[in-house]
Design a protein around this motif. Structure first.
Motif, mmCIF file in Angstrom:
data_model
loop_
_atom_site.group_PDB
_atom_site.id
_atom_site.type_symbol
_atom_site.label_atom_id
_atom_site.label_comp_id
_atom_site.label_asym_id
_atom_site.label_seq_id
_atom_site.Cartn_x
_atom_site.Cartn_y
_atom_site.Cartn_z
ATOM 1 N N GLU A 197 0.697 -0.979 0.353
ATOM 2 C CA GLU A 197 -0.260 -0.222 0.470
ATOM 3 C C GLU A 197 0.755 1.215 -0.091
ATOM 4 O O GLU A 197 0.739 1.793 -0.226
ATOM 5 C CB GLU A 197 -0.938 -0.007 1.282
ATOM 6 C CG GLU A 197 -0.491 0.631 2.913
ATOM 7 C CD GLU A 197 -1.037 -0.045 3.683
ATOM 8 O OE1 GLU A 197 -1.119 0.519 4.774
ATOM 9 O OE2 GLU A 197 -1.197 -1.208 3.979
ATOM 10 N N PRO B 167 -5.960 -0.075 1.411
ATOM 11 C CA PRO B 167 -5.946 -1.184 0.851
ATOM 12 C C PRO B 167 -7.206 -2.207 0.307
ATOM 13 O O PRO B 167 -7.828 -3.115 -0.195
ATOM 14 C CB PRO B 167 -5.740 -2.640 2.371
ATOM 15 C CG PRO B 167 -4.891 -1.529 3.165
ATOM 16 C CD PRO B 167 -5.647 0.212 2.531
ATOM 17 N N VAL C 136 -4.590 -2.498 -4.042
ATOM 18 C CA VAL C 136 -3.291 -3.545 -3.487
ATOM 19 C C VAL C 136 -3.964 -4.728 -3.525
ATOM 20 O O VAL C 136 -5.261 -5.260 -3.492
ATOM 21 C CB VAL C 136 -3.477 -3.567 -1.967
ATOM 22 C CG1 VAL C 136 -2.665 -3.685 -1.260
ATOM 23 C CG2 VAL C 136 -3.451 -1.989 -1.910
#
Length: 292
Positions: free
Chosen positions: A195, A240, A290
């Motif tokens: 991330e 994420p 992500v």
């Protein structure tokens, strides 16, 4: 008489050997002008002066104007007579002292040995370009001031709205199709393992005065940046749990619309290189997620 003949034969033999060595020697170029004391002023025409070794007069030499190791303008290809005059420089070239001229031999006899030469740094002055840059910066400052005033007005209006009425939700992800009246178009979807991301941006093509901002999920991470060939680095942190949108916002059109930015995105183990375009009506964007 015998001594005179011997001396003549010796001289002819030496001359022939010298000529053969010269013809078989490596080719070379030396640019005498411009040099480190040179100051070119646009829009005046300029000239070049050079010398060569083992390059015939029937050959040609190609010259380029470079800055920060990037070609700014091809000055032209000229017969190998040592001088080229009345060369016009591009009007959008900015003032600076990091310019160089590169000369390259065209169609060498030995394709594995091409003569080339690069001059020391010299200066170029372009008052018209400097004035345009100041005007763009003033215009962008004025635009930012008006934008802040509009935001304050919107905020006040929002505060007096009836909170009992349901307000429309605005997503900051792929559902966004507009931003401040500009259409957003997504060109690519990227995926990274981390991330924590490093982003680099620089002017794609030629440096022409582009001023841009970079937004991540609707928030500015780079504001009103004047693009150059130097890579500007900045770090971003992705969310994420969702797709993240990164888009280019143009504050002007530069000398060659639209604003075009080269972008490199990496998480340390994987890198992606993309090009984003933007004008005063639309913004290009990428979706970044992500890997789970």
């Amino acid at each position: 008489m015998f001594l005179i003949r011997y001396l003549i034969l010796a001289f002819v033999s030496f001359f022939s050997l010298t000529l053969c060595y010269s013809q078989s020697g490596k080719s070379g170029i030396t640019i005498g002008y411009p040099d480190q004391t040179t100051k070119w002023a646009i829009p005046e025409t300029v000239h070049l002066e050079w010398d060569t070794d083992n390059i015939g007069a029937e050959k040609s030499i190609r010259f380029f104007l470079v800055r920060n190791e990037m070609v700014v303008q091809e000055l032209g290809s000229f017969d190998n007579n040592g001088k080229a005059e009345n060369i016009e420089l591009a009007k959008n070239i900015g003032s600076g002292d990091q310019y160089q001229v590169v000369g390259i031999e065209l169609f060498p006899d030995d394709k594995y040995q091409v003569a080339k030469f690069i001059t020391p740094f010299f200066s170029i002055i372009n008052k018209a370009s400097d004035e345009r840059k100041k005007e763009r910066l003033l215009a962008s400052t004025s635009t930012l001031t008006k934008k802040n005033e509009r935001n304050k007005t919107r905020k006040k209006k929002k505060e007096v709205k009836d909170i009992s009425k349901p307000q429309p939700m605005v997503s900051k992800n792929k559902d966004i199709k507009m931003f401040e009246g500009r259409k957003i178009s997504y060109t690519k979807e990227l995926e990274f393992d981390s991330e924590d991301i490093l982003v680099k941006i620089w002017d794609h093509g030629r440096q022409d005065g582009d001023i841009v901002s970079i937004y991540l999920n609707g928030e500015a991470v780079v504001s009103e940046y004047y693009l150059t060939y130097w890579k500007k680095e900045f770090k971003i942190k992705l969310t994420p749990s969702k797709s993240n949108d990164l888009f280019l916002y143009a504050h002007n059109l530069g000398d060659s619309p639209p604003n075009t930015v080269s972008v490199e995105i990496t998480d340390g183990s994987k890198s992606e290189n993309i090009i984003l375009n933007s004008d005063l009506e639309s913004c290009e964007a990428v979706m970044i997620s992500v890997k789970r």
